[in-house]
Structures are given as C-alpha cells and as structure tokens.
Design an enzyme around this catalytic site. Sequence first.
Site, PDB file in Angstrom:
ATOM      1  N   LYS A  83       0.854  -1.182   0.000  1.00 23.77           N
ATOM      2  CA  LYS A  83       0.000   0.000   0.000  1.00 23.77           C
ATOM      3  C   LYS A  83       0.894   1.236   0.000  1.00 23.77           C
ATOM      4  O   LYS A  83       1.728   1.411   0.897  1.00 23.77           O
ATOM      5  CB  LYS A  83      -0.854  -0.019   1.271  1.00 23.77           C
ATOM      6  CG  LYS A  83      -2.329   0.157   1.025  1.00 23.77           C
ATOM      7  CD  LYS A  83      -3.085   0.005   2.320  1.00 23.77           C
ATOM      8  CE  LYS A  83      -4.498   0.505   2.164  1.00 23.77           C
ATOM      9  NZ  LYS A  83      -5.230   0.458   3.433  1.00 23.77           N
TER      10      LYS A  83
HETATM   11  O1  G3P Z   1      -7.722   1.112   5.293  1.00 24.56           O
HETATM   12  C1  G3P Z   1      -8.063   2.322   4.722  1.00 24.56           C
HETATM   13  C2  G3P Z   1      -9.396   2.897   5.106  1.00 24.56           C
HETATM   14  O2  G3P Z   1     -10.394   1.937   4.967  1.00 24.56           O
HETATM   15  C3  G3P Z   1      -9.425   3.678   6.387  1.00 24.56           C
HETATM   16  O3  G3P Z   1     -10.711   3.913   6.850  1.00 24.56           O
HETATM   17  O4  G3P Z   1     -12.270   4.533   8.657  1.00 24.56           O
HETATM   18  O5  G3P Z   1      -9.858   5.185   8.865  1.00 24.56           O
HETATM   19  O6  G3P Z   1     -11.340   6.304   7.207  1.00 24.56           O
HETATM   20  P1  G3P Z   1     -11.044   5.047   7.959  1.00 24.56           P
END
Ligand code: G3P
Length: 213
Positions: A83
């Site tokens: 990533k």
């Molecule tokens: O893994 C990346 C993403 O899904 C992060 O989500 O909830 O931290 O905005 P969030």
Amino acid sequence: MQIFIDSANIEEIREAAALGVIAGVTTNPSLIAKEKRDYRETLGIISGMVDGPISAEVLSTDFKAMLDEAQSLQAIHPNINIKVPISAEGLRTITELARRGIKTNCTLVFSAGQALLAARAGATFVSPFVGRLDDISNDGLAVLNDIVTIYNNYAIDTQVISASIRHPMHVVESARIGADIATVPYKIIMQLIQHPLTERGIEKFLQDYQAAF
Ligand code: G3P
C-alpha cells in the site's frame, strides 16, 4: 463485488474468515498501531489466515526508502501487496514495483484524477476513501462512481477498492456503482448480516413449530 476486511485484529479477521465471505485483507499503520503487536509478525499471522491479497502499507515517504520497505514487506508472504499513499514519490514507487512484478494498492485516494494517475503508474488496486470524503461534506460515492466510470471507459485493469466504509449502505452502494472490492470493518460485516425481519422470522418459525408439537 468482493469483500475484504479492513482490520489488523487477528480475532476479527479469524471470525470474518470463518464466515467464508472474505477474499482479502487491508491494513494501514493506524489499524496496526491499535493492535500494539509487531507489524511483521501480525502480517505473517494474517497471511496464514486469509488466502487472498493482503495490503501492507509503507511508512516511508521517499522513493528509495519506500522501495526498500516494499521489498521487505513483500518478503513476508507472496500474497502481500504494498500500500503506497499517492504522491509524486508514491507514483514513482508504484511504477518501479509494477516493473518488478510486485503488486500495489495506491491509497489515500480522494479524487478521480489521482485514481487515473495511480492506474497509469500500474497500481494493482486503488483505494478511494469514501467515508473520509463524506466526513468533510464531499460525496465519497460520487468520486467512487467517477473512478469506476473512467476505468471502464478505458478498460483499465486496476481494481477499485471502496475503502473507509462507514456503514452497510456504503457497501451496497459501492456494489451498485461497480467497485471491484469493498474493504469493510468487522463491525459493518456483522451489521450487514442482520435484518429485523430475519430475526423475527426465525423466532416465528420456532414458535409455530413448538406450538404444533
Ligand atoms: O484502510 C483504509 C481505510 O479503509 C481507512 O478507513 O475509517 O480510517 O477512514 P477510515
């Protein structure tokens, strides 16, 4: 649309994997930090639990350091993809990793323009953060829709992962739009299972059966 789990929690991943609906896992530094376990050890355990793509994020921000980190993360398990946050250095890294045959997930994507560049650099996956756009009063699903449309217009192979999912309807709408994958937190996978009519139906079937016999 495939379902990945967005988590670095071993128990959550184990339970979700047992449902038979999980095709991959995405992690990020915040999710790893929450678990307070060794990063590499955690990735090794996860790779042994889910037979599918596992996203592991680089912590470095410059080209050379990201490449070294990517090589080291990829060595943990062949299913691990790297990533890489979108930036000029990130795009160079994705391009070089693609040249070396290493799969990547271009992350922290918030616009269709960023997603187009990620695809042209050769990213295997692109992760638009739907929920974080909604959080700042933008339309995350509209951005997702633009990305899917543009990729379809040009038969782009990069797979779209709808990320930063906040509730069950984000998952349903991502599928309606045509995202290849939604990466979903454990809590929301469990919410997707539930429906009050299902619960009431099970109760009623049992009552009727017990009343008759
Ligand atoms: O893994 C990346 C993403 O899904 C992060 O989500 O909830 O931290 O905005 P969030």
